[in-house]
Design a protein around this motif. Structure first.
Motif, mmCIF file in Angstrom:
data_model
loop_
_atom_site.group_PDB
_atom_site.id
_atom_site.type_symbol
_atom_site.label_atom_id
_atom_site.label_comp_id
_atom_site.label_asym_id
_atom_site.label_seq_id
_atom_site.Cartn_x
_atom_site.Cartn_y
_atom_site.Cartn_z
ATOM 1 N N THR A 135 0.821 -1.217 0.000
ATOM 2 C CA THR A 135 0.000 0.000 0.000
ATOM 3 C C THR A 135 0.850 1.260 0.000
ATOM 4 O O THR A 135 0.324 2.359 0.151
ATOM 5 C CB THR A 135 -0.905 0.027 1.247
ATOM 6 O OG1 THR A 135 -0.079 0.004 2.414
ATOM 7 C CG2 THR A 135 -1.842 -1.158 1.272
ATOM 8 N N TRP A 162 -10.177 -7.726 -8.626
ATOM 9 C CA TRP A 162 -10.342 -7.388 -7.217
ATOM 10 C C TRP A 162 -11.824 -7.466 -6.881
ATOM 11 O O TRP A 162 -12.651 -6.974 -7.635
ATOM 12 C CB TRP A 162 -9.791 -6.005 -6.922
ATOM 13 C CG TRP A 162 -9.598 -5.745 -5.444
ATOM 14 C CD1 TRP A 162 -10.350 -4.960 -4.642
ATOM 15 C CD2 TRP A 162 -8.577 -6.309 -4.614
ATOM 16 N NE1 TRP A 162 -9.874 -4.987 -3.352
ATOM 17 C CE2 TRP A 162 -8.774 -5.812 -3.309
ATOM 18 C CE3 TRP A 162 -7.519 -7.192 -4.847
ATOM 19 C CZ2 TRP A 162 -7.957 -6.161 -2.239
ATOM 20 C CZ3 TRP A 162 -6.708 -7.530 -3.781
ATOM 21 C CH2 TRP A 162 -6.922 -7.022 -2.499
ATOM 22 N N GLN A 217 -8.271 -2.042 0.093
ATOM 23 C CA GLN A 217 -8.269 -1.530 -1.274
ATOM 24 C C GLN A 217 -7.331 -2.377 -2.142
ATOM 25 O O GLN A 217 -6.505 -3.130 -1.628
ATOM 26 C CB GLN A 217 -7.807 -0.076 -1.277
ATOM 27 C CG GLN A 217 -8.643 0.835 -0.408
ATOM 28 C CD GLN A 217 -10.081 0.901 -0.869
ATOM 29 O OE1 GLN A 217 -10.342 1.015 -2.069
ATOM 30 N NE2 GLN A 217 -11.012 0.830 0.068
ATOM 31 N N PRO A 218 -7.442 -2.240 -3.471
ATOM 32 C CA PRO A 218 -6.486 -2.962 -4.322
ATOM 33 C C PRO A 218 -5.056 -2.577 -3.976
ATOM 34 O O PRO A 218 -4.776 -1.395 -3.735
ATOM 35 C CB PRO A 218 -6.862 -2.493 -5.737
ATOM 36 C CG PRO A 218 -8.284 -2.059 -5.631
ATOM 37 C CD PRO A 218 -8.435 -1.498 -4.254
ATOM 38 N N SER A 241 -6.479 0.972 4.215
ATOM 39 C CA SER A 241 -5.917 0.787 2.880
ATOM 40 C C SER A 241 -5.743 -0.673 2.507
ATOM 41 O O SER A 241 -5.697 -1.008 1.316
ATOM 42 C CB SER A 241 -4.572 1.505 2.784
ATOM 43 O OG SER A 241 -3.675 1.016 3.753
ATOM 44 N N ARG A 258 -4.026 4.469 -11.509
ATOM 45 C CA ARG A 258 -4.923 3.316 -11.624
ATOM 46 C C ARG A 258 -5.442 3.114 -13.040
ATOM 47 O O ARG A 258 -5.978 2.051 -13.352
ATOM 48 C CB ARG A 258 -6.084 3.468 -10.640
ATOM 49 C CG ARG A 258 -5.583 3.482 -9.199
ATOM 50 C CD ARG A 258 -6.690 3.436 -8.197
ATOM 51 N NE ARG A 258 -6.118 3.433 -6.840
ATOM 52 C CZ ARG A 258 -6.610 2.721 -5.840
ATOM 53 N NH1 ARG A 258 -7.668 1.963 -6.016
ATOM 54 N NH2 ARG A 258 -6.050 2.768 -4.653
ATOM 55 N N LYS A 264 -15.648 -6.176 0.542
ATOM 56 C CA LYS A 264 -14.421 -5.860 1.274
ATOM 57 C C LYS A 264 -13.792 -7.147 1.777
ATOM 58 O O LYS A 264 -14.388 -7.877 2.559
ATOM 59 C CB LYS A 264 -14.721 -4.936 2.454
ATOM 60 C CG LYS A 264 -13.447 -4.350 3.079
ATOM 61 C CD LYS A 264 -13.748 -3.210 4.017
ATOM 62 C CE LYS A 264 -12.433 -2.599 4.520
ATOM 63 N NZ LYS A 264 -12.681 -1.470 5.439
#
Length: 610
Positions: free
Chosen positions: A144, A217, A208-209, A205, A150, A221
């Motif tokens: 992260t 992904w 998240q991806p 974080s 992105r 969650k």
């Protein structure tokens, strides 16, 4: 608790780091409490990491000065690798590299290393083998810390239509229908498998991806259990399929084909890992530290003398034969500085290093090909099976060619394993400690520093590695690295030894060897500095005061200061906090100097084999 702790901190300049926690409950917090906040903007995550970072900054400076007259060939290899690493890289280059790797007849772990390094834009991964692929994917899934565009990745599942459009390998390199089945069997569960377990959802974080993640992904969650399942699924895939799959995922992404550069310090780190002997030769030529050897040899001899006292006390009532076996091994144990040979001329050393890398070729403009060449050279050293070495931060059992570990031989270095970092280790077959000279730098060591800092820092490190020769595994090998079945049988029959061994197993399990080495190394270093013996060198006449003893323990603990949130706990060692607190647990001099209650000792039994 004695209030002199504050004055010790002022004398050492540690006051911003120390917090007034109860040292009897959490000594790591006392010694390292504010370390993470103070070093939040630094590029390293631990005091040990600072040693390597500073070393690599010096190496980068030397490499950027340009070629000098009459440099040996191996230095040109080093410069070419570094230069190629510093060139801008693009996604088109990565795709071409993946195409070449996929087309090879055999896709080995080295090829997969290069493929993942190229695709995920990260530093050189560990030399990959089947048994550690799970750890590598876990590392990638929890990244992260990088900024990334992105638009360069696409995290939607790959449709059959898109798959057909992107497929360009034909039937020569891989069966297309098999590839589609493998891809579908991986992607569909990625998007739908919630993994029913009791794990909490990932915080912040981590949900998240990950940075530069181009695989699918999930919409939900994910939990820790989900990440473990996904890492295992990817780890179970074949090398060639992973390269094909990542290639397709990269081609699927629409967006700018931006270029990126690897940071200067990271390129120096990779150059040091891939071409360790040339890097050490260059550093020692410009920053010689060999003059420190007499000091370290003196400290090492004192540590041996203190451990010899323990062995001669013979609390286990070993037979005379076993006693002599242990004492002979201790007497013959040696300390060697540097992965380079010491007792040979400069001309002879240059020839040896050149010969070691004579089959390695580097191109100043082709980073990924250079990376593969370096990994392949390193893996050749891994094919010879005659030695075992132990590393203070990650205990490892790796083959090392005997002919190259002699007193005057090159020591073979393996990427991200041993010899390429400021990590000392014990070599079982040679009964020798090897200390890379990169360890001899501040904040661990400075020329002419006070003896108490040397003994509580380097003394502990050397005592830890010395102990590995006598830990539950190492004690079974004699001074020539051969297993002694007679000694093994006696140890199994010895009641006290087995009781203490069960204590280690019960408290630490698979970490027993490292925990034993930490505790015994600390005791040896403390005894070598504070206890009197005929072999003692002249030291501070005030040694033995409360302030000095507190200073000793604080300096020892600060060797382990780190950003605990950013560092992984080694399976063999535990966290840095655990290492400090476990090492001082039940150590009577520590209890006395910090006024810990007697009941503190009874709650924290320490296991002593000797």
């Amino acid at each position: 608790m004695r209030f002199s702790l504050r004055w010790v901190a002022i004398a050492l300049g540690w006051l911003p780091i120390l917090v007034m926690a109860d040292p009897c409950l959490d000594f790591y917090a006392t010694a390292c409490g504010n370390w993470s906040a103070i070093h939040a903007d630094d590029p390293y995550r631990s005091l040990v990491g600072q040693l390597d970072y500073d070393y690599q900054e010096e190496l980068a400076e030397l490499l950027e000065r340009g070629k000098q007259d009459d440099e040996p060939r191996f230095l040109q290899l080093l410069r070419d690798f570094y230069a190629s690493c510093r060139r801008p890289l693009t996604k088109d280059q990565v795709l071409r590299v993946l195409e070449k790797l996929i087309a090879l007849e055999n896709v080995e772990d080295e090829e997969l290393t290069v493929g993942l390094t190229a695709a995920f834009r990260l530093e050189v991964l560990v030399e990959m083998e089947r048994h550690n692929m799970y750890d590598i994917w876990t590392q990638l899934l929890t990244r992260t810390d990088l900024d990334w565009d992105r638009n360069e990745t696409n995290r939607e599942p790959l449709s059959r239509q898109k798959f057909d459009l992107l497929w360009q390998f034909g039937e020569v390199y891989h069966d297309k229908e098999l590839a589609w089945r493998l891809l579908s069997n991986l992607e569909w569960p990625i998007m739908t498998n919630r993994v029913e377990d009791d794990d909490d959802e990932l915080p912040g974080s981590l949900g998240q991806p990950p940075a530069f993640w181009m695989l699918p992904w999930p919409k939900f969650k994910p939990t820790y259990g989900y990440l473990r399942w996904l890492a295992r699924s990817l780890a179970d895939s074949t090398n060639r399929f992973l390269l094909i799959y990542i290639y397709l995922r990269l081609k699927l992404a629409e967006g700018p084909t931006t270029s990126w550069r690897i940071e200067r310090a990271e390129c120096a780190e990779q150059a040091r890992q891939i071409l360790s002997h040339p890097a050490v030769w260059l550093m020692e030529k410009h920053h010689p530290r060999l003059k420190e050897e007499p000091l370290l040899q003196d400290v090492f001899q004192e540590l041996k003398q203190r451990f010899g006292q323990k062995l001669r006390a013979n609390r286990n009532n070993f037979s005379e034969r076993t006693q002599q076996y242990l004492l002979n091994k201790l007497e013959r144990m040696e300390l060697r500085l540097s992965v380079l040979p010491r007792n040979c001329s400069t001309k002879s050393l240059v020839r040896r290093i050149d010969r070691h890398y004579e089959d390695v070729y580097m191109n100043a403009t082709d980073y990924f090909t250079n990376l593969l060449a370096g990994l392949n050279h390193s893996s050749l050293q891994n094919d010879q099976d005659d030695n075992v070495s132990f590393n203070i931060w990650t205990m490892i059992a790796e083959p090392v060619p005997r002919e190259m570990t002699s007193r005057n031989g090159l020591f073979p270095v393996q990427v991200h394993r041993f010899g390429s970092f400021a990590s000392p280790f014990y070599m079982t077959a040679e009964n020798r400690l090897l200390v890379p000279l990169s360890l001899l730098g501040p904040p661990l060591y400075s020329a002419n520093q006070a003896d108490i800092l040397t003994y509580s820092g380097l003394g502990f490190v050397l005592g830890h590695e010395l102990t590995h020769g006598f830990d539950p595994d190492g004690v079974n090998f004699n001074s020539r690295g051969r297993a002694s079945h007679l000694v093994r049988r006696e140890l199994k029959r010895n009641g006290r030894f087995q009781r203490e061994l069960r204590c280690l197993n019960r408290k630490f399990g698979s970490r027993r060897d490292e925990k034993f080495a930490d505790a015994n190394g600390l005791e040896l270093a403390y005894s070598a500095y504070f206890d009197t013996a005929q072999t003692d060198r002249k030291r501070d006449p005030l040694r033995g005061s409360t302030d000095q003893k507190q200073q000793f323990f604080l300096n020892f603990a600060q060797f382990f200061c780190s950003d605990e949130e950013a560092r992984e706990d080694g399976d063999d060692h535990g966290s840095d906090r655990e290492r400090v607190n476990d090492a001082v647990a039940n150590f009577e001099p520590f209890r006395e100097v910090f006024d810990c209650p007697i009941s503190w000792n009874r709650r924290r039994q320490q296991c002593r084999l000797f």
